[in-house]
Design an enzyme around this catalytic site. Structure first.
Site, PDB file in Angstrom:
ATOM      1  N   ARG A 141      37.079  31.771  40.233  1.00 10.12           N
ATOM      2  CA  ARG A 141      36.532  33.068  40.658  1.00 10.12           C
ATOM      3  C   ARG A 141      35.016  33.055  40.754  1.00 10.12           C
ATOM      4  O   ARG A 141      34.334  32.261  40.109  1.00 10.12           O
ATOM      5  CB  ARG A 141      36.921  34.133  39.610  1.00 10.12           C
TER       6      ARG A 141
ATOM      7  N   ASP B 165      38.800  46.035  45.244  1.00 12.46           N
ATOM      8  CA  ASP B 165      39.953  45.842  44.343  1.00 12.46           C
ATOM      9  C   ASP B 165      40.570  47.137  43.827  1.00 12.46           C
ATOM     10  O   ASP B 165      41.780  47.210  43.688  1.00 12.46           O
ATOM     11  CB  ASP B 165      39.530  44.978  43.149  1.00 12.46           C
TER      12      ASP B 165
ATOM     13  N   SER C  29      47.431  40.882  44.249  1.00 15.58           N
ATOM     14  CA  SER C  29      46.327  39.998  43.875  1.00 15.58           C
ATOM     15  C   SER C  29      46.303  38.761  44.776  1.00 15.58           C
ATOM     16  O   SER C  29      47.348  38.179  45.074  1.00 15.58           O
ATOM     17  CB  SER C  29      46.513  39.542  42.428  1.00 15.58           C
TER      18      SER C  29
ATOM     19  N   LYS D 179      41.388  45.815  35.038  1.00 15.96           N
ATOM     20  CA  LYS D 179      42.814  46.119  35.167  1.00 15.96           C
ATOM     21  C   LYS D 179      43.300  47.047  34.050  1.00 15.96           C
ATOM     22  O   LYS D 179      44.093  47.951  34.280  1.00 15.96           O
ATOM     23  CB  LYS D 179      43.630  44.820  35.151  1.00 15.96           C
TER      24      LYS D 179
ATOM     25  N   TYR E  46      39.633  35.431  29.773  1.00 15.84           N
ATOM     26  CA  TYR E  46      39.580  35.312  31.229  1.00 15.84           C
ATOM     27  C   TYR E  46      39.766  36.643  31.951  1.00 15.84           C
ATOM     28  O   TYR E  46      40.693  37.412  31.646  1.00 15.84           O
ATOM     29  CB  TYR E  46      40.668  34.345  31.715  1.00 15.84           C
TER      30      TYR E  46
HETATM   31  C1  OXD Z   1      43.792  40.545  40.311  1.00 15.56           C
HETATM   32  C2  OXD Z   1      42.320  40.590  40.349  1.00 15.56           C
HETATM   33  O1  OXD Z   1      44.370  39.667  39.660  1.00 15.56           O
HETATM   34  O2  OXD Z   1      41.772  41.450  41.045  1.00 15.56           O
HETATM   35  O3  OXD Z   1      44.404  41.411  40.961  1.00 15.56           O
HETATM   36  O4  OXD Z   1      41.667  39.801  39.649  1.00 15.56           O
HETATM   37 MN    MN Z   2      43.164  42.857  41.871  1.00 15.22          MN
END
Ligand code: OXD
Ligand code: MN
Length: 648
Positions: A404, A292, A267, A225, A216
């Site tokens: 998402r 992001d 987030s 990330k 995921y």
């Molecule tokens: C988060 C994302 O969890 O951007 O920050 O998916």
């Molecule tokens: Mn994020």
């Protein structure tokens, strides 16, 4: 076992060969990054039941995936920073000795791709060839990861060409951890079922990423990330730049002056909404560069220049509507992968608070039937005829709260094309940043907007950021306020105290510190005693952005307070205050005041968070001095100054 393909770059060959020998896949495919190949992988996934093809008239090139129930968000408890010394991972990260961790994980990887195809994804974080861009190679056994990486990053042959014979890259390995026996039928979402079998591991000194057991989002799309924040933050510290959990937007005033703003919110706190917002204020234009992540590098002129290393949006679906964020919905109109949303009978998608009436029946994120609510056409329940109250009491949602969309940035109607390509005034420098915003969901105390008195005060503000925990992470603390410094709590690749120091160093080492961005703290989420929001948010946030620009231009004054510079209510432009949600002037005055009692408590908890970091540092720091790895004195000093001023 498959033969390892040839690569001109010996380091790429060595990485792929190592994992081929250990994971023993049936086949290896090197991702070319073409549309044809992308579509073929999606169609293969439809055939084997892992994707649902959506109605191609309504949503061309779009597919739906449903994840396993154990695999719906980032797993912070199973995310590790494996630096050689525990103290270098710091008090906010899970740490394990890198040698031990590698030994443990190597056992997991042994034979883990049996019966599967190993994909090799060459990818770029940033526009290919831009001086700020970095490159990666992700080896994975998940076709879902391949097609999501195709959207979220620039993938394929162009990257291999850019790497040439000896170009550097961040090596990444990912496996869903579910080998197949001969003849065994695959499941729709292969992954390790137990949380304890999932590992999201960063080796900051080796600059490697090893992920196992989850398919995921940020656990598996390793450019996001793991690379662009955790590993990149460590690279940035070592090399004098910044890797931040920030959106980037371009704002143009009625006088056609351009401003670039970045914003760090935790987030699922509205970064995507702000990044694509339609300004309520007439004459102001907002364009998106990223939603992001921002990489910022100091220029010779002292300004910070930013790029968005990503190529798409991995946005939270529930709550995204034509009201809240039309540009995000429009970005999902084609070429998008939806995960864990509702499937409608006409082959389209639906989620809670989409602003679209629910179909009479649908298939929920778990693959079960769901039905329109008896007394609210905008809700769905697990049984026919359920009332809104019954659905609420059951805790049921038809689309998972962290469902998402993975949408290509090029679909965004308000994309700043130059900025997105990292180009400013015709040069590949990234865009110069005028203002940095920090924020979070704070129902009380924190004002609508607060300007830092100095860079150091701004770093203090960022270090003290906090927010209610959201469904973006698997946690039993959802809804509680937790400190989330610079919105980076889950993403620091090293010790948080060193990270604070690095922010302070950006001023000390700047060619011209007066050119650094001004820093602000914003809070769109204040509530009154009745639990009502006191600020409409969304397009009305343009009023706050205008005040920020007015401050940059020196056009307006402010209230100088103990906690920072607050707007005078009269300086917030309330023109065009019409429509469904409007600014309530009484509330506005309230959210521009210093809540002294609230702030005295706030200050105490900020101090407590610093103490907690330092206490943990003392425990693991036999070999380092008493001052290293401690919250910097300069931030403790701001804390003391604010406390003293509040007490006056
Ligand atoms: C988060 C994302 O969890 O951007 O920050 O998916
Ligand atoms: Mn994020």
């Amino acid at each position: 076992m498959a033969n390892t393909p040839k690569f001109a770059n010996a380091k790429v060959f060595a990485w792929v060969d190592k994992w081929n020998k250990l994971c023993t896949p049936d086949k290896i495919v090197v991702v070319k990054g073409t549309k044809k190949e992308h579509n073929e992988i999606c169609e293969m996934m439809v055939k084997n039941g892992q994707f649902v093809k959506l109605n191609q008239k309504l949503r061309p090139g779009c597919y739906l995936a449903r994840s396993h129930e154990s695999d719906v968000a980032r797993v912070e408890g199973r995310t590790f920073i494996c630096s050689q010394r525990e103290i270098d991972a710091g008090p906010t990260n899970n740490w394990k000795d890198p040698v031990e961790m590698k030994a443990e994980m190597l056992k997991k990887y042994k034979g883990c791709m049996k019966g599967r195809t190993m994909y090799v994804i060459p990818f770029a974080m940033g526009p290919i060839g831009n001086p700020i861009t970095q490159y990666g190679i992700e080896v994975t056994d998940s076709p879902y990861v391949v097609v999501n990486m195709n959207i979220m990053t620039r993938t394929g042959d162009a990257v291999i060409k850019q790497l040439g014979k000896d170009g550097d890259f961040i090596p990444c390995i990912h496996s869903v951890g579910a080998p197949l026996k001969k003849g065994q039928k695959d499941v729709t979402w292969p992954c390790a079922k137990s949380i304890d079998d999932k590992y999201i591991t960063q080796f900051p000194e080796d600059r490697e990423i090893w992920s196992f057991g989850s398919g995921y989002g940020g656990n598996a799309l390793l450019g996001k990330k793991c690379f662009a924040l955790r590993i990149a933050s460590k690279m940035a510290k070592d090399q004098g730049w910044m890797a931040e959990h920030m959106l980037i937007l371009t704002l143009t005033s009625p006088e056609k002056k351009q401003y670039h703003v970045t914003a760090a919110f935790p987030s699922a706190c509205g970064k995507t909404n702000l990044a694509m917002m339609l300004p309520k204020l007439k004459g102001w234009k907002l364009e998106t560069i990223g939603d992001d992540i921002a990489w910022l590098k100091p220029g010779e002129d002292g300004r910070l220049y930013a790029i968005n290393p990503e190529n798409g949006f991995f946005g939270v679906a529930p709550g995204t509507s034509m009201d809240s964020n039309p540009n995000a919905l429009l970005s999902c109109k084609s070429g998008t992968i939806f995960t864990n949303v509702v499937l409608t009978p006409d082959g389209d998608i639906w989620w809670e608070d989409m602003g679209i009436k629910a179909p009479a029946e649908g298939i929920d994120w778990k693959g079960n039937p769901c039905y329109v609510c008896a007394d609210d056409p905008f809700r769905m329940g697990p049984k026919p005829g359920m009332t809104k109250a019954e659905i609420k009491a059951s805790g049921y949602v038809a689309a998972h709260k962290n469902s998402r969309f993975t949408a290509p940035a090029e679909n965004c109607p308000v994309l700043d094309k130059d900025g997105f390509e990292g180009v400013y005034e015709g040069k590949p420098t990234g865009v110069p940043v005028d203002a940095i915003l920090f924020g979070g969901r704070r129902p009380s105390t924190i004002p609508l907007v607060n300007e830092a008195k100095s860079w150091t005060h701004g770093v203090f503000m960022g270090s003290a950021a906090g927010s209610e925990v959201t469904a973006a992470v698997i946690s039993d603390q959802i809804g509680q306020v937790r400190r989330d410094p610079m919105a980076m709590l889950p993403f620091f690749g090293y010790n948080v105290a060193d990270y604070f120091q690095h922010w302070l160093e950006m001023e000390r080492t700047s060619a011209d510190p007066t050119k650094l961005p001004k820093i602000y703290f914003v809070n769109w989420f204040r509530k009154n005693a009745k639990g009502e929001f006191m600020w409409p948010g969304f397009g009305d946030n343009s009023r706050v952005l205008k005040w920020v620009c007015d401050r940059i231009e020196g056009k307006v004054g402010c209230q100088k307070t103990a906690i920072g510079n607050l707007p005078k209510a009269a300086d917030i432009d309330l023109s065009n205050n019409t429509g469904k949600d409007t600014v309530n002037e009484k509330f506005l005055k309230e959210i521009l005041k210093v809540d002294k009692a609230g702030w005295l408590k706030e200050i105490e908890t900020i101090g407590a968070s610093y103490d907690e970091y330092d206490a943990k540092a003392s425990k693991g720091s036999k070999t380092v001095s008493k001052t290293a790895k401690r919250v910097p004195k300069a931030l403790r000093q701001v804390l003391a100054d604010v406390t003293a001023e509040l007490a006056k």
